[in-house]
Design a protein around this motif. Sequence first.
Motif, mmCIF file in Angstrom:
data_model
loop_
_atom_site.group_PDB
_atom_site.id
_atom_site.type_symbol
_atom_site.label_atom_id
_atom_site.label_comp_id
_atom_site.label_asym_id
_atom_site.label_seq_id
_atom_site.Cartn_x
_atom_site.Cartn_y
_atom_site.Cartn_z
ATOM 1 N N ARG A 139 0.841 -1.192 0.000
ATOM 2 C CA ARG A 139 0.000 0.000 0.000
ATOM 3 C C ARG A 139 0.878 1.245 0.000
ATOM 4 O O ARG A 139 1.950 1.262 0.608
ATOM 5 C CB ARG A 139 -0.912 0.059 1.239
ATOM 6 N N PHE A 140 0.429 2.286 -0.666
ATOM 7 C CA PHE A 140 1.059 3.593 -0.538
ATOM 8 C C PHE A 140 0.544 4.261 0.731
ATOM 9 O O PHE A 140 -0.596 4.044 1.153
ATOM 10 C CB PHE A 140 0.724 4.487 -1.732
ATOM 11 N N VAL A 141 1.386 5.117 1.329
ATOM 12 C CA VAL A 141 0.975 5.967 2.441
ATOM 13 C C VAL A 141 1.344 7.399 2.085
ATOM 14 O O VAL A 141 2.520 7.701 1.844
ATOM 15 C CB VAL A 141 1.677 5.586 3.765
ATOM 16 N N LEU A 142 0.359 8.254 2.014
ATOM 17 C CA LEU A 142 0.616 9.657 1.711
ATOM 18 C C LEU A 142 1.113 10.331 2.985
ATOM 19 O O LEU A 142 0.395 10.407 3.982
ATOM 20 C CB LEU A 142 -0.653 10.329 1.196
ATOM 21 N N ASN A 143 2.357 10.810 2.954
ATOM 22 C CA ASN A 143 3.036 11.317 4.147
ATOM 23 C C ASN A 143 3.475 12.768 3.937
ATOM 24 O O ASN A 143 3.709 13.208 2.811
ATOM 25 C CB ASN A 143 4.262 10.433 4.439
ATOM 26 N N ARG A 144 3.590 13.479 5.051
ATOM 27 C CA ARG A 144 4.056 14.875 5.033
ATOM 28 C C ARG A 144 3.233 15.723 4.068
ATOM 29 O O ARG A 144 3.766 16.468 3.247
ATOM 30 C CB ARG A 144 5.540 14.937 4.654
ATOM 31 N N CYS A 145 1.924 15.592 4.161
ATOM 32 C CA CYS A 145 1.083 16.333 3.233
ATOM 33 C C CYS A 145 0.231 17.370 3.951
ATOM 34 O O CYS A 145 -0.190 17.170 5.086
ATOM 35 C CB CYS A 145 0.184 15.377 2.449
ATOM 36 N N ALA A 156 -3.568 11.991 -3.782
ATOM 37 C CA ALA A 156 -4.431 11.007 -3.125
ATOM 38 C C ALA A 156 -5.411 10.392 -4.116
ATOM 39 O O ALA A 156 -5.641 9.176 -4.114
ATOM 40 C CB ALA A 156 -5.177 11.661 -1.969
ATOM 41 N N GLU A 157 -5.999 11.228 -4.996
ATOM 42 C CA GLU A 157 -6.958 10.726 -5.987
ATOM 43 C C GLU A 157 -6.283 9.790 -6.983
ATOM 44 O O GLU A 157 -6.845 8.767 -7.381
ATOM 45 C CB GLU A 157 -7.612 11.905 -6.709
ATOM 46 N N THR A 158 -5.060 10.135 -7.400
ATOM 47 C CA THR A 158 -4.322 9.293 -8.347
ATOM 48 C C THR A 158 -3.998 7.934 -7.736
ATOM 49 O O THR A 158 -4.195 6.883 -8.355
ATOM 50 C CB THR A 158 -3.019 9.987 -8.781
ATOM 51 N N PRO A 164 -0.366 -0.963 -6.361
ATOM 52 C CA PRO A 164 -1.214 -1.014 -5.175
ATOM 53 C C PRO A 164 -1.880 0.326 -4.892
ATOM 54 O O PRO A 164 -1.375 1.372 -5.319
ATOM 55 C CB PRO A 164 -0.222 -1.385 -4.066
ATOM 56 N N PRO A 165 -2.993 0.289 -4.148
ATOM 57 C CA PRO A 165 -3.689 1.535 -3.814
ATOM 58 C C PRO A 165 -3.036 2.248 -2.637
ATOM 59 O O PRO A 165 -2.107 1.726 -2.011
ATOM 60 C CB PRO A 165 -5.089 1.041 -3.431
ATOM 61 N N ALA A 166 -3.541 3.425 -2.338
ATOM 62 C CA ALA A 166 -3.090 4.154 -1.152
ATOM 63 C C ALA A 166 -4.053 3.886 -0.003
ATOM 64 O O ALA A 166 -5.250 3.669 -0.212
ATOM 65 C CB ALA A 166 -3.046 5.649 -1.440
ATOM 66 N N LEU A 167 -3.527 3.893 1.206
ATOM 67 C CA LEU A 167 -4.385 3.845 2.374
ATOM 68 C C LEU A 167 -5.152 5.160 2.481
ATOM 69 O O LEU A 167 -4.662 6.218 2.064
ATOM 70 C CB LEU A 167 -3.542 3.625 3.633
ATOM 71 N N ALA A 168 -6.337 5.108 3.043
ATOM 72 C CA ALA A 168 -7.134 6.330 3.204
ATOM 73 C C ALA A 168 -6.519 7.260 4.244
ATOM 74 O O ALA A 168 -6.588 8.478 4.113
ATOM 75 C CB ALA A 168 -8.566 5.955 3.606
ATOM 76 N N ALA A 169 -5.917 6.693 5.280
ATOM 77 C CA ALA A 169 -5.287 7.501 6.330
ATOM 78 C C ALA A 169 -4.050 8.191 5.773
ATOM 79 O O ALA A 169 -3.217 7.566 5.105
ATOM 80 C CB ALA A 169 -4.909 6.623 7.519
ATOM 81 N N THR A 170 -3.931 9.480 6.021
ATOM 82 C CA THR A 170 -2.768 10.241 5.574
ATOM 83 C C THR A 170 -2.085 10.888 6.771
ATOM 84 O O THR A 170 -2.698 11.089 7.824
ATOM 85 C CB THR A 170 -3.166 11.336 4.560
ATOM 86 N N ILE A 171 -0.816 11.210 6.603
ATOM 87 C CA ILE A 171 -0.019 11.811 7.674
ATOM 88 C C ILE A 171 0.380 13.226 7.242
ATOM 89 O O ILE A 171 0.916 13.423 6.149
ATOM 90 C CB ILE A 171 1.242 10.983 7.967
ATOM 91 N N GLY A 172 0.127 14.188 8.101
ATOM 92 C CA GLY A 172 0.389 15.579 7.763
ATOM 93 C C GLY A 172 1.836 15.996 7.963
ATOM 94 O O GLY A 172 2.642 15.283 8.557
#
Length: 217
Positions: A139-145, A156-158, A164-172
């Motif tokens: 899974r991807f994790v969107l971090n430092r966003c 996130a939409e891409t 693999p998809p991204a997790l819905a939870a993101t880290i700021g």
Amino acid sequence: MIVALLNQKGGVGKTTLALNLAGEWAGKGKRVTLIDADPQGSALDWSQQRSREGLARTLGVVGLARDTLHREAPELAREADHVVIDGPPRVAGLMRSALLAADLVLIPVQPSPLDGWASAEMLALVAEARIYRPELAARFVLNRCAARTVLARETAETLADHDPPALAATIGQRIAFAAAAQSGRLVRELEDAAAAAGEITALTHEIERLGIGRAAR
């Protein structure tokens, strides 16, 4: 479960996520071992700083920056509920060993086209590892966003439609993560880091809901 934080690109926050994921599970009473598989040894440095600060040892940190990791990590997993691997940037043999050890690979990326391009090489390694471990999840994790930026939303939409998809939870992008790391702490241990701690809690809950474990081992 063995979770590996991996990306060929450095500076995406692998160590920060690895420490706080491991710390979150340990805080829930789970037996957790964090494997520092990065030759830079940042997780080991954090553990030493924690000791110097006189803080309680909540999880074990082990240095295993070698390409026998796939044989040694499962042994450690027998004595733990969770093993978290803080992986290396651009060390091919070690990266492949970490992939073969893992049940779940988390690929941290920042909301930047450059991170997306750098991930292509990482995804090729995941595909290679699945030849030997077809059950390997990623899974991807969107971090430092910054959640309200157009770039973060578009990234996130891409990734939502990606494989693999991204997790819905993101880290700021939060100062609390750096402040905690420098003092040998976790964000859950800081009084003024409720937002950061909440993001880590949400991330661990989502990982747990994936239902990935060691049944296939």
